[in-house]
Scaffold this active site. Structure first.
Site, PDB file in Angstrom:
ATOM      1  N   THR A  25      18.470  42.067 -53.788  1.00  0.00           N
ATOM      2  CA  THR A  25      20.017  41.035 -53.327  1.00  0.00           C
ATOM      3  C   THR A  25      21.546  41.215 -54.290  1.00  0.00           C
ATOM      4  O   THR A  25      21.436  42.212 -54.861  1.00  0.00           O
ATOM      5  CB  THR A  25      19.213  39.541 -54.035  1.00  0.00           C
ATOM      6  OG1 THR A  25      18.525  38.996 -53.532  1.00  0.00           O
ATOM      7  CG2 THR A  25      20.345  38.754 -54.274  1.00  0.00           C
ATOM      8  N   GLN A  98      13.749  40.043 -44.615  1.00  0.00           N
ATOM      9  CA  GLN A  98      12.942  39.658 -45.343  1.00  0.00           C
ATOM     10  C   GLN A  98      13.251  38.240 -45.450  1.00  0.00           C
ATOM     11  O   GLN A  98      14.295  37.760 -46.241  1.00  0.00           O
ATOM     12  CB  GLN A  98      12.808  40.509 -46.761  1.00  0.00           C
ATOM     13  CG  GLN A  98      11.603  39.748 -47.904  1.00  0.00           C
ATOM     14  CD  GLN A  98      12.202  40.045 -49.364  1.00  0.00           C
ATOM     15  OE1 GLN A  98      13.213  39.588 -49.549  1.00  0.00           O
ATOM     16  NE2 GLN A  98      11.333  40.750 -49.854  1.00  0.00           N
ATOM     17  N   ASN A 176       7.450  37.746 -56.436  1.00  0.00           N
ATOM     18  CA  ASN A 176       8.203  37.575 -57.419  1.00  0.00           C
ATOM     19  C   ASN A 176       9.034  36.218 -57.288  1.00  0.00           C
ATOM     20  O   ASN A 176       9.920  35.709 -58.182  1.00  0.00           O
ATOM     21  CB  ASN A 176      10.514  37.889 -56.287  1.00  0.00           C
ATOM     22  CG  ASN A 176       9.629  39.491 -55.943  1.00  0.00           C
ATOM     23  OD1 ASN A 176       8.321  39.810 -55.872  1.00  0.00           O
ATOM     24  ND2 ASN A 176      10.718  40.058 -56.962  1.00  0.00           N
ATOM     25  N   TYR A 178       8.878  32.841 -55.270  1.00  0.00           N
ATOM     26  CA  TYR A 178       9.068  31.854 -54.964  1.00  0.00           C
ATOM     27  C   TYR A 178       7.896  31.390 -54.214  1.00  0.00           C
ATOM     28  O   TYR A 178       7.327  31.670 -54.391  1.00  0.00           O
ATOM     29  CB  TYR A 178       9.960  32.843 -54.022  1.00  0.00           C
ATOM     30  CG  TYR A 178      11.275  33.861 -54.687  1.00  0.00           C
ATOM     31  CD1 TYR A 178      12.649  33.159 -55.726  1.00  0.00           C
ATOM     32  CD2 TYR A 178      11.680  35.151 -54.881  1.00  0.00           C
ATOM     33  CE1 TYR A 178      13.122  33.502 -55.937  1.00  0.00           C
ATOM     34  CE2 TYR A 178      12.205  35.781 -55.393  1.00  0.00           C
ATOM     35  CZ  TYR A 178      13.926  34.545 -55.989  1.00  0.00           C
ATOM     36  OH  TYR A 178      14.533  35.719 -56.592  1.00  0.00           O
ATOM     37  N   ARG A 225       5.124  40.462 -48.525  1.00  0.00           N
ATOM     38  CA  ARG A 225       4.923  41.342 -49.280  1.00  0.00           C
ATOM     39  C   ARG A 225       4.043  40.753 -50.842  1.00  0.00           C
ATOM     40  O   ARG A 225       4.739  39.393 -50.207  1.00  0.00           O
ATOM     41  CB  ARG A 225       6.526  41.707 -50.187  1.00  0.00           C
ATOM     42  CG  ARG A 225       7.129  41.905 -51.115  1.00  0.00           C
ATOM     43  CD  ARG A 225       8.262  41.643 -51.288  1.00  0.00           C
ATOM     44  NE  ARG A 225       8.394  42.930 -52.759  1.00  0.00           N
ATOM     45  CZ  ARG A 225       9.544  42.772 -53.432  1.00  0.00           C
ATOM     46  NH1 ARG A 225      10.486  41.927 -53.432  1.00  0.00           N
ATOM     47  NH2 ARG A 225      10.139  44.509 -54.339  1.00  0.00           N
ATOM     48  N   ASN A 233      10.365  34.821 -62.730  1.00  0.00           N
ATOM     49  CA  ASN A 233      10.678  33.267 -62.506  1.00  0.00           C
ATOM     50  C   ASN A 233       9.160  32.222 -62.696  1.00  0.00           C
ATOM     51  O   ASN A 233       9.496  31.385 -62.081  1.00  0.00           O
ATOM     52  CB  ASN A 233      11.056  33.068 -60.665  1.00  0.00           C
ATOM     53  CG  ASN A 233      12.194  33.833 -60.541  1.00  0.00           C
ATOM     54  OD1 ASN A 233      13.298  33.791 -61.365  1.00  0.00           O
ATOM     55  ND2 ASN A 233      12.247  34.734 -59.289  1.00  0.00           N
ATOM     56  N   GLY A 318      14.600  50.771 -54.526  1.00  0.00           N
ATOM     57  CA  GLY A 318      15.717  49.861 -54.638  1.00  0.00           C
ATOM     58  C   GLY A 318      16.783  50.523 -55.349  1.00  0.00           C
ATOM     59  O   GLY A 318      17.784  50.986 -54.371  1.00  0.00           O
ATOM     60  N   ARG A 319      16.619  50.891 -56.874  1.00  0.00           N
ATOM     61  CA  ARG A 319      17.770  51.185 -57.045  1.00  0.00           C
ATOM     62  C   ARG A 319      18.438  52.429 -56.758  1.00  0.00           C
ATOM     63  O   ARG A 319      20.253  52.576 -56.389  1.00  0.00           O
ATOM     64  CB  ARG A 319      17.447  50.725 -59.128  1.00  0.00           C
ATOM     65  CG  ARG A 319      17.791  50.060 -59.581  1.00  0.00           C
ATOM     66  CD  ARG A 319      17.107  49.960 -61.088  1.00  0.00           C
ATOM     67  NE  ARG A 319      16.075  49.957 -61.008  1.00  0.00           N
ATOM     68  CZ  ARG A 319      15.576  50.509 -62.150  1.00  0.00           C
ATOM     69  NH1 ARG A 319      16.281  50.660 -63.048  1.00  0.00           N
ATOM     70  NH2 ARG A 319      14.698  50.337 -62.298  1.00  0.00           N
TER      71      ARG A 319
END
Length: 363
Positions: A25, A98, A176, A178, A225, A233, A318-319
């Protein structure tokens, strides 16, 4: 040659190496949550990843979570994603959207006052960024049984929009904390209908969404995923028989479809490795593995270690891709990596987004 640079086939796509770019994101969509030319430049710069999974993208206005996160539910958004798809394909990459419905992890002020919904009326802990500052998450409205078919239809329409935009497929976000993950979690899903109460019933919504999207655009263009036990969360899943049965039911339900891949975020990996191996066997197709937001970013050595263990067909990174648009070449040559500027991760303009230099620019 390093095992990380071994070409791999994931679903219908022949990829040049065995690691791919994670969904990240960045909160830089334009007005109306429309992708822009700047977003197209960002993704095109990283086309060397082989496979890019986009940042979480809302399938509906109700599913919109954070400010300036893109959607796939209007014609203007589809046109914006066309720019992204054309740019990535022109640079030789593959890109899937996604689809992320945030469910209760939302605030109405980020989506023009639209309802916030969840399997049950259980508020997510913590706060969310809004244009006026940090606020508590909304107390969600419990989804009525009769609404579920309509929510599934929104995922289907968003997936069709992704294909209409020229994207290569979609990844359904069931992780995650959601919406889909909320259905799986017994501490959030308190329903007593056919979508709650047992592992099999809690798994039903995820399975139904995946089946419907696969029917609409072709299973070989669809990934899923999952993040078993990932307490993000406000998720309250804990290791044990219920967790194992829930995710085994999901994977058993989708395995016959012939999806492009199953992506598993496993954190902490050490305790989840037995379940990851079990789910990989049950799935029977391509599996991507993501270690999540660990204190140390996933390195080339970590990618090699995981591939050597045989726990995945490819590793999600990712990073390192944030600050290194040419990460593949840097890892291949042993070049020094750019460092991530964490102050520019979310929102803003090109600074910390499209201005990280490549090796060619440094030379």
């Amino acid at each position: 040659m390093s095992v990380a640079f071994k070409p791999v086939r994931i679903g219908p796509w022949d990829l040049p190496q065995s690691f791919v770019m994670a969904p990240l994101t960045r909160s830089r969509a334009g007005e109306g949550n429309v992708p822009t030319a700047m977003n197209a430049e960002y993704y095109s710069q990283r086309a060397g990843a082989g496979l890019i999974v986009t940042e979480g993208t809302a399938p509906s206005a109700v599913g919109q979570g954070y400010p300036t996160v893109p959607g796939l539910y209007t014609d203007e958004q589809v046109a914006g994603w066309c720019l992204v798809a054309d740019g990535v394909h022109g640079a030789g990459g593959t890109i899937v959207a996604q689809l992320m419905h945030v469910g209760r992890v939302a605030h109405a002020s980020n989506k023009d006052g639209v309802d916030t919904i969840s399997p049950s009326a259980v508020q997510a802990p913590g706060q969310m960024f809004t244009p006026t500052g940090m606020v508590d998450h909304d107390v969600p409205r419990a989804i009525e049984t009769g609404e579920i078919a309509g929510i599934i239809a929104e995922f289907v329409e968003a997936a069709r929009n992704a294909i209409r935009a020229g994207l290569d497929g979609v990844e359904i976000h069931g992780a995650n904390g959601y919406l889909l993950h909320q259905f799986l979690d017994p501490t959030v899903n308190l329903r007593d209908d056919e979508f709650g109460g047992t592992p099999a019933k809690r798994a039903r919504f995820v399975i139904d969404v995946v089946r419907a999207v696969a029917d609409a655009i072709g299973a070989d263009r669809v990934g899923l995923r999952l993040s078993p036990g990932h307490q993000l969360n406000g998720i309250g899943e804990v290791p044990g028989a219920d967790l194992d049965q829930t995710y085994q039911t999901v994977v058993d339900g989708i395995a016959p479809l012939g999806l492009a891949y199953l992506s598993i975020l496993a954190s902490p990996f050490e305790s989840l490795e037995p379940l990851v191996r079990d789910l990989r066997t049950r799935f029977g197709g391509s599996v991507l593995l993501n270690l999540g937001a660990t204190p140390v970013a996933t390195s080339l050595e970590t990618v090699e270690e995981l591939l050597d263990k045989g726990v995945a067909d490819a590793v999600v990174v990712g990073r390192a891709f944030l600050a290194n648009p040419d990460l593949v070449e840097r890892w291949r040559t042993g070049a020094e990596l750019n460092e991530v500027d964490f102050t520019t991760l979310y929102g803003g303009g090109s600074r910390g987004y499209t201005d990280y230099p490549s090796l060619v620019e440094i030379a």
